[in-house]
Write a protein that holds these residues in place. Structure first.
Motif, PDB file in Angstrom:
ATOM      1  N   TRP A 122       0.979  -1.322  -0.066  1.00 46.66           N
ATOM      2  CA  TRP A 122      -0.013   0.026   0.141  1.00 46.66           C
ATOM      3  C   TRP A 122       0.785   1.355   0.094  1.00 46.66           C
ATOM      4  O   TRP A 122       0.498   2.344  -0.586  1.00 46.66           O
ATOM      5  CB  TRP A 122      -0.900   0.075   1.206  1.00 46.66           C
ATOM      6  N   ALA A 123       2.023   1.270   0.814  1.00 48.24           N
ATOM      7  CA  ALA A 123       2.934   2.350   0.806  1.00 48.24           C
ATOM      8  C   ALA A 123       3.590   2.440  -0.646  1.00 48.24           C
ATOM      9  O   ALA A 123       4.044   3.725  -0.885  1.00 48.24           O
ATOM     10  CB  ALA A 123       3.791   1.945   2.038  1.00 48.24           C
ATOM     11  N   ILE A 124       4.041   1.374  -1.197  1.00 49.77           N
ATOM     12  CA  ILE A 124       4.629   1.501  -2.561  1.00 49.77           C
ATOM     13  C   ILE A 124       3.441   2.348  -3.399  1.00 49.77           C
ATOM     14  O   ILE A 124       3.924   3.159  -4.241  1.00 49.77           O
ATOM     15  CB  ILE A 124       4.809   0.178  -3.318  1.00 49.77           C
ATOM     16  N   GLY A 125       2.207   2.146  -3.267  1.00 51.58           N
ATOM     17  CA  GLY A 125       1.137   2.860  -4.255  1.00 51.58           C
ATOM     18  C   GLY A 125       1.408   4.210  -3.901  1.00 51.58           C
ATOM     19  O   GLY A 125       1.249   4.988  -4.586  1.00 51.58           O
ATOM     20  N   VAL A 126       1.340   4.642  -2.607  1.00 53.47           N
ATOM     21  CA  VAL A 126       1.350   6.003  -2.059  1.00 53.47           C
ATOM     22  C   VAL A 126       2.521   6.717  -2.782  1.00 53.47           C
ATOM     23  O   VAL A 126       2.613   7.842  -3.017  1.00 53.47           O
ATOM     24  CB  VAL A 126       1.288   6.116  -0.635  1.00 53.47           C
ATOM     25  N   ASP A 127       3.565   6.028  -2.222  1.00 49.13           N
ATOM     26  CA  ASP A 127       4.979   6.506  -2.998  1.00 49.13           C
ATOM     27  C   ASP A 127       5.039   6.744  -4.599  1.00 49.13           C
ATOM     28  O   ASP A 127       5.529   7.798  -4.905  1.00 49.13           O
ATOM     29  CB  ASP A 127       6.317   5.415  -2.634  1.00 49.13           C
ATOM     30  N   SER A 128       4.338   5.917  -5.127  1.00 50.71           N
ATOM     31  CA  SER A 128       4.220   6.160  -6.617  1.00 50.71           C
ATOM     32  C   SER A 128       3.265   7.298  -6.797  1.00 50.71           C
ATOM     33  O   SER A 128       3.590   8.280  -7.829  1.00 50.71           O
ATOM     34  CB  SER A 128       3.590   4.974  -7.248  1.00 50.71           C
ATOM     35  N   ALA A 129       2.443   7.485  -5.987  1.00 44.52           N
ATOM     36  CA  ALA A 129       1.198   8.930  -6.322  1.00 44.52           C
ATOM     37  C   ALA A 129       1.979   9.988  -6.020  1.00 44.52           C
ATOM     38  O   ALA A 129       1.785  11.082  -6.742  1.00 44.52           O
ATOM     39  CB  ALA A 129       0.222   8.644  -5.142  1.00 44.52           C
ATOM     40  N   ARG A 130       2.921   9.975  -4.913  1.00 46.39           N
ATOM     41  CA  ARG A 130       3.553  11.147  -4.760  1.00 46.39           C
ATOM     42  C   ARG A 130       4.957  11.492  -5.525  1.00 46.39           C
ATOM     43  O   ARG A 130       5.365  12.619  -5.760  1.00 46.39           O
ATOM     44  CB  ARG A 130       4.175  11.300  -3.243  1.00 46.39           C
ATOM     45  N   LEU A 131       5.667  10.483  -6.001  1.00 44.46           N
ATOM     46  CA  LEU A 131       6.627  10.732  -6.590  1.00 44.46           C
ATOM     47  C   LEU A 131       6.577  10.677  -8.339  1.00 44.46           C
ATOM     48  O   LEU A 131       7.581  11.225  -9.020  1.00 44.46           O
ATOM     49  CB  LEU A 131       7.789   9.426  -6.537  1.00 44.46           C
ATOM     50  N   LEU A 132       5.754  10.065  -8.792  1.00 42.77           N
ATOM     51  CA  LEU A 132       5.442   9.825 -10.142  1.00 42.77           C
ATOM     52  C   LEU A 132       4.846  10.842 -10.919  1.00 42.77           C
ATOM     53  O   LEU A 132       4.156  11.725 -10.126  1.00 42.77           O
ATOM     54  CB  LEU A 132       5.033   8.673 -10.592  1.00 42.77           C
ATOM     55  N   HIS A 133       4.772  10.913 -12.198  1.00 41.81           N
ATOM     56  CA  HIS A 133       3.836  11.852 -12.830  1.00 41.81           C
ATOM     57  C   HIS A 133       2.117  11.441 -12.228  1.00 41.81           C
ATOM     58  O   HIS A 133       2.040  10.401 -12.170  1.00 41.81           O
ATOM     59  CB  HIS A 133       3.928  11.684 -14.377  1.00 41.81           C
ATOM     60  N   PRO A 134       1.227  12.479 -12.294  1.00 40.89           N
ATOM     61  CA  PRO A 134       0.048  11.949 -11.732  1.00 40.89           C
ATOM     62  C   PRO A 134      -0.687  10.894 -12.488  1.00 40.89           C
ATOM     63  O   PRO A 134      -1.122   9.957 -11.946  1.00 40.89           O
ATOM     64  CB  PRO A 134      -0.750  13.242 -11.618  1.00 40.89           C
ATOM     65  N   MET A 135      -0.626  10.959 -14.037  1.00 36.11           N
ATOM     66  CA  MET A 135      -1.149   9.809 -14.766  1.00 36.11           C
ATOM     67  C   MET A 135      -0.539   8.317 -14.294  1.00 36.11           C
ATOM     68  O   MET A 135      -1.289   7.462 -13.933  1.00 36.11           O
ATOM     69  CB  MET A 135      -0.960  10.061 -16.044  1.00 36.11           C
ATOM     70  N   ALA A 136       0.736   8.414 -14.332  1.00 30.22           N
ATOM     71  CA  ALA A 136       1.399   7.141 -13.851  1.00 30.22           C
ATOM     72  C   ALA A 136       1.143   6.888 -12.372  1.00 30.22           C
ATOM     73  O   ALA A 136       1.077   5.686 -12.137  1.00 30.22           O
ATOM     74  CB  ALA A 136       2.993   7.250 -14.065  1.00 30.22           C
ATOM     75  N   GLY A 137       0.842   7.699 -11.679  1.00 26.91           N
ATOM     76  CA  GLY A 137       0.678   7.518 -10.154  1.00 26.91           C
ATOM     77  C   GLY A 137      -0.785   6.829 -10.004  1.00 26.91           C
ATOM     78  O   GLY A 137      -0.907   5.920  -9.158  1.00 26.91           O
ATOM     79  N   VAL A 138      -1.664   7.238 -10.757  1.00 25.43           N
ATOM     80  CA  VAL A 138      -3.050   6.983 -11.173  1.00 25.43           C
ATOM     81  C   VAL A 138      -3.110   5.368 -11.442  1.00 25.43           C
ATOM     82  O   VAL A 138      -3.595   4.371 -10.744  1.00 25.43           O
ATOM     83  CB  VAL A 138      -3.952   7.796 -11.812  1.00 25.43           C
ATOM     84  N   VAL A 139      -2.052   5.139 -12.502  1.00 29.16           N
ATOM     85  CA  VAL A 139      -1.968   3.640 -12.741  1.00 29.16           C
ATOM     86  C   VAL A 139      -1.620   2.640 -11.657  1.00 29.16           C
ATOM     87  O   VAL A 139      -1.872   1.547 -11.324  1.00 29.16           O
ATOM     88  CB  VAL A 139      -0.901   3.581 -14.057  1.00 29.16           C
TER      89      VAL A 139
END
Length: 341
Positions: A122-139
């Motif tokens: 779940w934290a990998i998902g949140v890290d992705s949301a805060r570190l990646l481009h928003p589109m890639a974060g949503v995916v």
């Protein structure tokens, strides 16, 4: 195959007939695991974002991902290393960057996967949301929700109940932290990410819809406390028409609009073409308007946004120029076929 200096992957690890995505996934996994070889055991790296998803065999926007990691407690050295391209059985897997993330994780909890530390999923998902481009974060966040809730579109009520409980817990955890960089954007991505996302292309379209539909909300997570007149967007929305049961990729039921992403697999056979046309006719006869998006349109986000706005407006859906917490121009490397799905 040379992964990096001093680290090799046996050629037999990837079969000669492996599809491109599988070859890229295995190379990414090898690159990620090899990270631990050259890092001090005093401050072991904690892999996160898309490369960590690859270790969990989860889909992200990039097929060939950068290797991003945290090093809690270690002195900061902001060097970025380039890992070279690799040719495997005639497939070229692109070069990527290996970089340390200039922040800490949102949790100190870690677990070991394939010999390397990662945050909980779940934290990998949140890290992705805060570190990646928003589109890639949503995916990325959508992939995490789908895995952790064991999403099943044929048992949506149970799946959506699990998703809502998990999302509520994640958002409560984010809200309990001191404000961090991009915290509002991160929260918004967690709100709209959806376990019903079936492909990265659908995640891209879902993100774009939330950038152009006025007061858009995740229909499955609407609490009634949002903006009055909010437009609810649903994924895998069940519709019964002409005796058949269909699931729309995305739907705005208040305006009877369906948005479908066509990756090509739906019409790859004669039977598939027949089912595709029957589905389209049944849904239109039932009073639904259809907006279709193909994979080639993803290369031009601004053009696709303009096209979507026109079609949605014609269907009565309130639209706005590209804006909001989630809107950010997509860099070219994310659109390159060399690295994306």
């Amino acid at each position: 195959m040379r992964i990096r200096r001093g680290v090799y992957l046996p050629a037999a690890a990837i079969s000669a007939g492996a599809p491109r995505w599988e070859t890229a996934r295995k190379i990414t996994q090898a690159r990620a695991v090899s990270l631990s070889v050259f890092k001090s055991s005093d401050f072991p790296p904690v892999l996160t974002a898309e490369a960590a998803l690859a270790l969990h065999d989860l889909t992200s926007w990039l097929e060939t991902t950068d290797i991003e990691y945290l090093r809690p407690g270690a002195p900061w050295r902001g060097n970025v290393k380039k890992l070279p391209a690799i040719v495997c059985n005639g497939t070229t897997v692109a070069a990527v960057a290996e970089r340390r993330v200039p922040s800490s994780s949102i949790t100190e909890t870690t677990k070991e996967v394939a010999g390397i530390l990662t945050p909980p999923l779940w934290a990998i998902g949140v890290d992705s949301a805060r570190l990646l481009h928003p589109m890639a974060g949503v995916v990325a966040m959508s992939s995490v929700l789908s895995r952790l809730t064991d999403f099943d579109m044929y048992r949506q009520r149970q799946s959506r109940d699990r998703e809502k409980k998990l999302r509520t817990k994640i958002l409560a955890y984010i809200d309990s932290l001191p404000p961090f960089q991009m915290s509002r954007q991160t929260r918004k991505i967690v709100e709209i990410a959806d376990s019903g996302m079936d492909t990265p292309g659908e995640g891209y379209v879902l993100w774009l819809l939330h950038c152009i539909v006025r007061d858009a909300e995740n229909g499955y997570f609407a609490t009634g406390s949002g903006t009055a007149g909010a437009t609810h967007i649903f994924t895998q929305f069940e519709i019964r028409a002409n005796g058949s049961r269909y699931f729309a990729d995305m739907a705005i039921p208040a305006h009877r609009v369906i948005i479908e992403f066509d990756g090509g697999e739906k019409v790859s056979t004669r039977h598939g073409q027949y089912e595709f046309l029957k589905r389209q006719d049944d849904l239109r006869m039932a009073g639904w308007s259809m907006i279709r998006i193909n994979i080639f349109q993803l290369k031009d986000p601004l053009g696709l946004a303009d096209n979507l706005r026109v079609q949605l407006r014609d269907c009565g859906v309130p639209v706005v120029p590209l804006s909001g917490l989630l809107w950010k121009k997509i860099p070219q490397y994310l659109l390159s076929e060399e690295r994306r799905h």
